[in-house]
Design a protein around this motif. Sequence first.
Motif, PDB file in Angstrom:
ATOM      1  N   LEU A  49       0.731  -1.081   0.029  1.00 60.92           N
ATOM      2  CA  LEU A  49       0.040  -0.202  -0.099  1.00 60.92           C
ATOM      3  C   LEU A  49       0.992   1.680   0.636  1.00 60.92           C
ATOM      4  O   LEU A  49       0.394   2.441  -0.419  1.00 60.92           O
ATOM      5  CB  LEU A  49      -1.347  -0.242   1.422  1.00 60.92           C
ATOM      6  N   GLU A 111       4.246   5.026  22.550  1.00 58.30           N
ATOM      7  CA  GLU A 111       5.421   3.951  23.762  1.00 58.30           C
ATOM      8  C   GLU A 111       5.105   2.208  23.222  1.00 58.30           C
ATOM      9  O   GLU A 111       5.988   1.598  23.763  1.00 58.30           O
ATOM     10  CB  GLU A 111       3.587   3.243  25.090  1.00 58.30           C
ATOM     11  N   ALA A 112       4.667   2.095  22.068  1.00 59.54           N
ATOM     12  CA  ALA A 112       5.334   0.959  21.653  1.00 59.54           C
ATOM     13  C   ALA A 112       6.514   0.860  20.913  1.00 59.54           C
ATOM     14  O   ALA A 112       7.206   1.608  20.123  1.00 59.54           O
ATOM     15  CB  ALA A 112       4.237   1.027  20.193  1.00 59.54           C
ATOM     16  N   PRO A 174      -2.406  -7.528  20.734  1.00 55.77           N
ATOM     17  CA  PRO A 174      -1.021  -6.466  21.059  1.00 55.77           C
ATOM     18  C   PRO A 174      -1.165  -5.318  20.700  1.00 55.77           C
ATOM     19  O   PRO A 174       0.002  -4.964  20.766  1.00 55.77           O
ATOM     20  CB  PRO A 174      -0.172  -7.620  19.953  1.00 55.77           C
ATOM     21  N   ASN A 176      -0.790  -1.507  20.594  1.00 54.69           N
ATOM     22  CA  ASN A 176      -1.294  -0.862  21.496  1.00 54.69           C
ATOM     23  C   ASN A 176      -2.549   0.599  21.135  1.00 54.69           C
ATOM     24  O   ASN A 176      -2.876   0.896  21.684  1.00 54.69           O
ATOM     25  CB  ASN A 176      -0.174   0.717  21.090  1.00 54.69           C
ATOM     26  N   GLU A 227     -11.154  -5.976   1.907  1.00 51.97           N
ATOM     27  CA  GLU A 227     -11.716  -4.719   2.001  1.00 51.97           C
ATOM     28  C   GLU A 227      -9.905  -4.023   2.314  1.00 51.97           C
ATOM     29  O   GLU A 227      -8.892  -5.007   3.346  1.00 51.97           O
ATOM     30  CB  GLU A 227     -12.786  -4.289   3.680  1.00 51.97           C
ATOM     31  N   ALA A 254       3.226  -4.225  25.445  1.00 48.11           N
ATOM     32  CA  ALA A 254       3.267  -4.111  27.061  1.00 48.11           C
ATOM     33  C   ALA A 254       2.268  -5.439  27.966  1.00 48.11           C
ATOM     34  O   ALA A 254       2.238  -6.502  27.127  1.00 48.11           O
ATOM     35  CB  ALA A 254       1.634  -3.066  27.080  1.00 48.11           C
TER      36      ALA A 254
HETATM   37  C1  FAD Z   1      10.073  -5.879  18.913  1.00 54.93           C
HETATM   38  C2  FAD Z   1       9.287  -5.145  18.469  1.00 54.93           C
HETATM   39  C3  FAD Z   1       8.401  -4.827  19.826  1.00 54.93           C
HETATM   40  C4  FAD Z   1       6.425  -4.491  19.385  1.00 54.93           C
HETATM   41  N1  FAD Z   1       6.113  -3.801  20.137  1.00 54.93           N
HETATM   42  C5  FAD Z   1       4.960  -3.598  19.899  1.00 54.93           C
HETATM   43  C6  FAD Z   1       3.929  -2.773  20.842  1.00 54.93           C
HETATM   44  O1  FAD Z   1       4.528  -2.621  22.250  1.00 54.93           O
HETATM   45  N2  FAD Z   1       2.517  -2.328  21.266  1.00 54.93           N
HETATM   46  C7  FAD Z   1       2.495  -2.540  19.381  1.00 54.93           C
HETATM   47  O2  FAD Z   1       1.295  -1.937  19.578  1.00 54.93           O
HETATM   48  N3  FAD Z   1       2.836  -3.250  18.818  1.00 54.93           N
HETATM   49  C8  FAD Z   1       4.415  -3.910  19.046  1.00 54.93           C
HETATM   50  N4  FAD Z   1       4.717  -4.227  17.373  1.00 54.93           N
HETATM   51  C9  FAD Z   1       4.122  -4.475  16.401  1.00 54.93           C
HETATM   52  C10 FAD Z   1       3.947  -3.800  15.411  1.00 54.93           C
HETATM   53  O3  FAD Z   1       3.810  -2.316  15.854  1.00 54.93           O
HETATM   54  C11 FAD Z   1       3.376  -4.469  14.267  1.00 54.93           C
HETATM   55  O4  FAD Z   1       4.159  -5.278  13.764  1.00 54.93           O
HETATM   56  C12 FAD Z   1       2.913  -3.110  13.234  1.00 54.93           C
HETATM   57  O5  FAD Z   1       2.545  -1.732  13.758  1.00 54.93           O
HETATM   58  C13 FAD Z   1       2.457  -3.848  12.609  1.00 54.93           C
HETATM   59  O6  FAD Z   1       2.762  -2.602  10.433  1.00 54.93           O
HETATM   60  P1  FAD Z   1       2.153  -2.626   9.798  1.00 54.93           P
HETATM   61  O7  FAD Z   1       2.439  -1.215   8.785  1.00 54.93           O
HETATM   62  O8  FAD Z   1       4.090  -2.996   9.796  1.00 54.93           O
HETATM   63  O9  FAD Z   1       1.697  -3.845   9.895  1.00 54.93           O
HETATM   64  P2  FAD Z   1       1.857  -5.439   8.119  1.00 54.93           P
HETATM   65  O10 FAD Z   1       2.675  -6.298   8.410  1.00 54.93           O
HETATM   66  O11 FAD Z   1       2.001  -4.865   7.338  1.00 54.93           O
HETATM   67  O12 FAD Z   1       0.301  -5.261   8.508  1.00 54.93           O
HETATM   68  C14 FAD Z   1      -0.588  -6.051   9.340  1.00 54.93           C
HETATM   69  C15 FAD Z   1      -1.654  -6.758   9.313  1.00 54.93           C
HETATM   70  O13 FAD Z   1      -2.053  -5.279   8.582  1.00 54.93           O
HETATM   71  C16 FAD Z   1      -3.353  -5.940   7.106  1.00 54.93           C
HETATM   72  N5  FAD Z   1      -3.340  -4.533   6.817  1.00 54.93           N
HETATM   73  C17 FAD Z   1      -2.019  -3.630   6.405  1.00 54.93           C
HETATM   74  N6  FAD Z   1      -2.829  -2.294   6.158  1.00 54.93           N
HETATM   75  C18 FAD Z   1      -3.578  -2.455   5.795  1.00 54.93           C
HETATM   76  C19 FAD Z   1      -4.911  -1.650   5.359  1.00 54.93           C
HETATM   77  N7  FAD Z   1      -5.176  -0.380   5.042  1.00 54.93           N
HETATM   78  N8  FAD Z   1      -6.372  -2.160   5.250  1.00 54.93           N
HETATM   79  C20 FAD Z   1      -6.468  -3.289   6.122  1.00 54.93           C
HETATM   80  N9  FAD Z   1      -5.687  -4.350   5.475  1.00 54.93           N
HETATM   81  C21 FAD Z   1      -3.967  -3.600   6.361  1.00 54.93           C
HETATM   82  C22 FAD Z   1      -2.088  -7.204   6.801  1.00 54.93           C
HETATM   83  O14 FAD Z   1      -2.504  -7.389   5.625  1.00 54.93           O
HETATM   84  C23 FAD Z   1      -1.721  -7.493   8.035  1.00 54.93           C
HETATM   85  O15 FAD Z   1      -2.673  -7.611   8.032  1.00 54.93           O
HETATM   86  C24 FAD Z   1       6.331  -4.830  18.180  1.00 54.93           C
HETATM   87  C25 FAD Z   1       7.199  -5.335  17.078  1.00 54.93           C
HETATM   88  C26 FAD Z   1       8.312  -5.494  17.338  1.00 54.93           C
HETATM   89  C27 FAD Z   1       9.064  -6.220  16.103  1.00 54.93           C
END
Ligand code: FAD
Length: 344
Positions: A49, A111-112, A174, A176, A227, A254
């Motif tokens: 995206l 905080e994340a 998971p 935040n 979607e 968290a």
């Molecule tokens: C070391 C570490 C610590 C972490 N600690 C935290 C924490 O404290 N708190 C926390 O909240 N997270 C934490 N995370 C997780 C991290 O924040 C999430 O993995 C990240 O936010 C996912 O976002 P992304 O954009 O990379 O998602 P992606 O991996 O790209 O997507 C995740 C999911 O969302 C779907 N998706 C993405 N965009 C859309 C859209 N526009 N419409 C529909 N579906 C969509 C994808 O298909 C997939 O299923 C941590 C990760 C790591 C590696």
Amino acid sequence: MRPFAYARPTTFAQALSLLSPTARPKGGGYDLLDLAKRDVATPAILVDLAHVEDDLPLDRIGAGRGAGPPDGPPNSGPEMVSVGARATLAAIAASPLVQEKCPALADAAREAATPQVRNVATAAGNLLQRPRCAYFRDPFFDCRKRGGTTCPAREGVHDEMAIFGNGVCCATHPSNLATALLALGAEVLVVTSVTPKVVNGRAARAAEFFVAPEEDPLREARIAPGELVREVRVPHAPASAYVEVNQKQSYDWASVACAVVLDVRDGKIADARVALGAVAPVPLLSKAAADALRGKSVRDEAAWAAAADAAVVGATPLPRNVHKVRQLRACVGRAVAAAAARSK
Ligand SMILES: Cc1cc2nc3c(=O)[nH]c(=O)nc-3n(C[C@H](O)[C@H](O)[C@H](O)COP(=O)(O)OP(=O)(O)OC[C@H]3O[C@@H](n4cnc5c(N)ncnc54)[C@H](O)[C@@H]3O)c2cc1C
Ligand code: SF4
């Protein structure tokens, strides 16, 4: 890792037309690629995206309006903060608008994870990341969230698992942002189809967006494979805060979290919303904690303590996570105090 195709659509219509149960949207890719490397997610196509342009930029954070009543004109609801699906956690945390109008959301984003993750992870991806349960993320184990019949975490390592709603699956939610958005009463805008002139979709309130394992163990959110999340709209709530307790200050999810929104009038709490995070498979609203605050002075520390006590009533901890009940009580007390400190 299995091979997959990679698509780079530039419009919402293109992105939607590419999606299917095996063609998955990629935000930052942090969670999706992690799951793919472990063979838990097996996308045949990654629909990136990153280059999609909408009439509003997908990474925009700005002023917006709520959807409004079903029979009224579109977007005729109250003033809100609009956070695009592709806005990063770092951008949300740093946004002066978010900090002023809905500081609980800025807290939650700040905080994340780690700075590296926050610079890449998107709002939509954060909401839709899958549970962190180690058994879920290892295909060697049976797991109800992968269509299995048992929950090995119950008999195994569950120190960080759920203390509420943990009968079918004890993984915690998971995200935040999910906890903060639930307390803030946000709307998630989901696009179902796009024509050259019309964007069709729905606005799902955060309280209805998340799916408990009792309803469907295979998903955590009410969104279909075809979607896309386009935007999150967040009501203004300057007296709001998000607090979490972690084992580590960074690089960790968290252990427990709490977001509090206070509506303060003449020094009294006219209304309150208290959301509990990392303690159940979905973020939870604690009516009992909100009831303990309503009608009390915003500086009434006995009311803060009563809310904290009320929030943990009904917890059903597992043998190895009883400590989370105490952590949650402390976390709720701190979150109420932080929100109260922001009230004028
Ligand atoms: C070391 C570490 C610590 C972490 N600690 C935290 C924490 O404290 N708190 C926390 O909240 N997270 C934490 N995370 C997780 C991290 O924040 C999430 O993995 C990240 O936010 C996912 O976002 P992304 O954009 O990379 O998602 P992606 O991996 O790209 O997507 C995740 C999911 O969302 C779907 N998706 C993405 N965009 C859309 C859209 N526009 N419409 C529909 N579906 C969509 C994808 O298909 C997939 O299923 C941590 C990760 C790591 C590696
Ligand atoms: S806690 Fe949930 S995700 Fe983890 S093994 Fe049990 S059913 Fe699977």
